[in-house]
Write a protein that holds these residues in place. Sequence first.
Motif, PDB file in Angstrom:
ATOM      1  N   GLY A  11       6.914  -9.074   2.444  1.00  0.00           N
ATOM      2  CA  GLY A  11       7.112  -8.715   3.846  1.00  0.00           C
ATOM      3  C   GLY A  11       6.593  -9.830   4.734  1.00  0.00           C
ATOM      4  N   HIS A  14       9.408   1.614   4.707  1.00  0.00           N
ATOM      5  CA  HIS A  14       9.244   1.379   3.272  1.00  0.00           C
ATOM      6  C   HIS A  14      10.586   1.563   2.554  1.00  0.00           C
ATOM      7  N   ARG A  50      10.192  -7.113   8.857  1.00  0.00           N
ATOM      8  CA  ARG A  50       9.837  -5.690   8.888  1.00  0.00           C
ATOM      9  C   ARG A  50      10.879  -4.902   9.676  1.00  0.00           C
ATOM     10  N   THR A  51      11.012  -3.621   9.353  1.00  0.00           N
ATOM     11  CA  THR A  51      11.827  -2.721  10.165  1.00  0.00           C
ATOM     12  C   THR A  51      11.031  -2.434  11.448  1.00  0.00           C
ATOM     13  N   ASP A  77       4.531  -9.712   6.955  1.00  0.00           N
ATOM     14  CA  ASP A  77       3.091  -9.552   7.211  1.00  0.00           C
ATOM     15  C   ASP A  77       2.246  -9.882   5.977  1.00  0.00           C
ATOM     16  N   VAL A 130       0.846  -1.200   0.000  1.00  0.00           N
ATOM     17  CA  VAL A 130       0.000   0.000   0.000  1.00  0.00           C
ATOM     18  C   VAL A 130       0.888   1.259   0.000  1.00  0.00           C
ATOM     19  N   PHE A 131       1.887   1.271   0.858  1.00  0.00           N
ATOM     20  CA  PHE A 131       2.852   2.370   0.961  1.00  0.00           C
ATOM     21  C   PHE A 131       2.185   3.719   1.224  1.00  0.00           C
ATOM     22  N   ILE A 174       8.258   1.096  13.265  1.00  0.00           N
ATOM     23  CA  ILE A 174       7.648   2.085  12.351  1.00  0.00           C
ATOM     24  C   ILE A 174       6.632   1.405  11.449  1.00  0.00           C
ATOM     25  N   SER A 175       5.513   2.060  11.234  1.00  0.00           N
ATOM     26  CA  SER A 175       4.521   1.583  10.270  1.00  0.00           C
ATOM     27  C   SER A 175       3.566   2.737   9.987  1.00  0.00           C
ATOM     28  N   THR A 176       2.784   2.602   8.941  1.00  0.00           N
ATOM     29  CA  THR A 176       1.777   3.624   8.640  1.00  0.00           C
ATOM     30  C   THR A 176       0.826   3.768   9.821  1.00  0.00           C
ATOM     31  N   SER A 177       0.421   2.633  10.426  1.00  0.00           N
ATOM     32  CA  SER A 177      -0.510   2.692  11.566  1.00  0.00           C
ATOM     33  C   SER A 177       0.123   3.409  12.751  1.00  0.00           C
ATOM     34  N   HIS A 203       7.303   5.934   4.557  1.00  0.00           N
ATOM     35  CA  HIS A 203       8.121   6.080   5.771  1.00  0.00           C
ATOM     36  C   HIS A 203       9.426   5.284   5.676  1.00  0.00           C
TER      37      HIS A 203
HETATM   38  N1  CTP Z   1       7.298  -2.844   5.770  1.00  0.00           N
HETATM   39  C1  CTP Z   1       8.530  -3.088   6.407  1.00  0.00           C
HETATM   40  N2  CTP Z   1       8.801  -2.497   7.606  1.00  0.00           N
HETATM   41  C2  CTP Z   1       7.898  -1.693   8.181  1.00  0.00           C
HETATM   42  C3  CTP Z   1       6.661  -1.416   7.562  1.00  0.00           C
HETATM   43  C4  CTP Z   1       6.383  -2.025   6.340  1.00  0.00           C
HETATM   44  O1  CTP Z   1       9.364  -3.817   5.881  1.00  0.00           O
HETATM   45  N3  CTP Z   1       8.184  -1.146   9.347  1.00  0.00           N
HETATM   46  C5  CTP Z   1       7.009  -3.516   4.508  1.00  0.00           C
HETATM   47  C6  CTP Z   1       5.874  -4.527   4.651  1.00  0.00           C
HETATM   48  O2  CTP Z   1       6.363  -5.751   5.187  1.00  0.00           O
HETATM   49  C7  CTP Z   1       5.415  -4.634   3.205  1.00  0.00           C
HETATM   50  C8  CTP Z   1       5.633  -3.216   2.649  1.00  0.00           C
HETATM   51  O3  CTP Z   1       6.525  -2.574   3.580  1.00  0.00           O
HETATM   52  O4  CTP Z   1       6.280  -5.513   2.514  1.00  0.00           O
HETATM   53  C9  CTP Z   1       4.371  -2.422   2.515  1.00  0.00           C
HETATM   54  O5  CTP Z   1       3.759  -2.359   3.777  1.00  0.00           O
HETATM   55  P1  CTP Z   1       2.484  -1.447   4.061  1.00  0.00           P
HETATM   56  O6  CTP Z   1       1.382  -2.312   4.560  1.00  0.00           O
HETATM   57  O7  CTP Z   1       2.208  -0.550   2.937  1.00  0.00           O
HETATM   58  O8  CTP Z   1       3.063  -0.525   5.268  1.00  0.00           O
HETATM   59  P2  CTP Z   1       2.795  -0.609   6.808  1.00  0.00           P
HETATM   60  O9  CTP Z   1       3.606   0.461   7.440  1.00  0.00           O
HETATM   61  O10 CTP Z   1       2.982  -2.010   7.299  1.00  0.00           O
HETATM   62  O11 CTP Z   1       1.245  -0.213   6.910  1.00  0.00           O
HETATM   63  P3  CTP Z   1       0.170  -0.575   8.054  1.00  0.00           P
HETATM   64  O12 CTP Z   1       0.667  -0.023   9.350  1.00  0.00           O
HETATM   65  O13 CTP Z   1      -1.102   0.100   7.568  1.00  0.00           O
HETATM   66  O14 CTP Z   1       0.066  -2.084   8.064  1.00  0.00           O
END
Ligand code: CTP
Length: 141
Positions: free
Chosen positions: A97, A17, A124-125, A99, A9-10, A128-131, A14
């Motif tokens: 990823g 990503h 995953r890193t 997830d 989704v990206f 950090i995440s979009t949420s 951040h």
């Molecule tokens: N990703 C990652 N490390 C993170 C966040 C995301 O490696 N901290 C990777 C996911 O594993 C996936 C890609 O980025 O391969 C896209 O993830 P996406 O769902 O768009 O981002 P999220 O930050 O995980 O969004 P949400 O919090 O809504 O799940």
Amino acid sequence: MSTCFTVGVFDLFHYGHKELFRRAKECANNGGGVSKLIVAVQDGNSILKYKPNAKIIYTTKERIEMVEQCRYVDQVVIYTDVDKIVKEFDFDIFIVGSDQIHDGFLRAEKYCLQHGRKIFRLPRTMGISTSVLRERLIKLE
Ligand code: CTP
């Protein structure tokens, strides 16, 4: 020339990503020679079809343009279903990823394996995440 392909989704582009793309490009580079990273960004309407309550901040066009700016990314495409998009592009390694495990991914991975592609599942890193960003922004208000 080794090509990697990854999807997501990206939203609210951040550090996690960026790190995913850097590591994906590294995977492509491991074979030596020229490498290429193709990123597929999920169309907003298809996200809402699967998750009607999803809170997407950026439009599809904005998310595509943010991903395009990352120096590790060579090509950005749009997709609706992961198991359909993997059939439309020629690549060597499918980067997923930790997830990305729902049924569509299982079907996509099966197709990739049947067609001689490798699958690399990257952790995953942390932190950090979009949420997480969305929650941080809410707390700032
Ligand atoms: N990703 C990652 N490390 C993170 C966040 C995301 O490696 N901290 C990777 C996911 O594993 C996936 C890609 O980025 O391969 C896209 O993830 P996406 O769902 O768009 O981002 P999220 O930050 O995980 O969004 P949400 O919090 O809504 O799940």
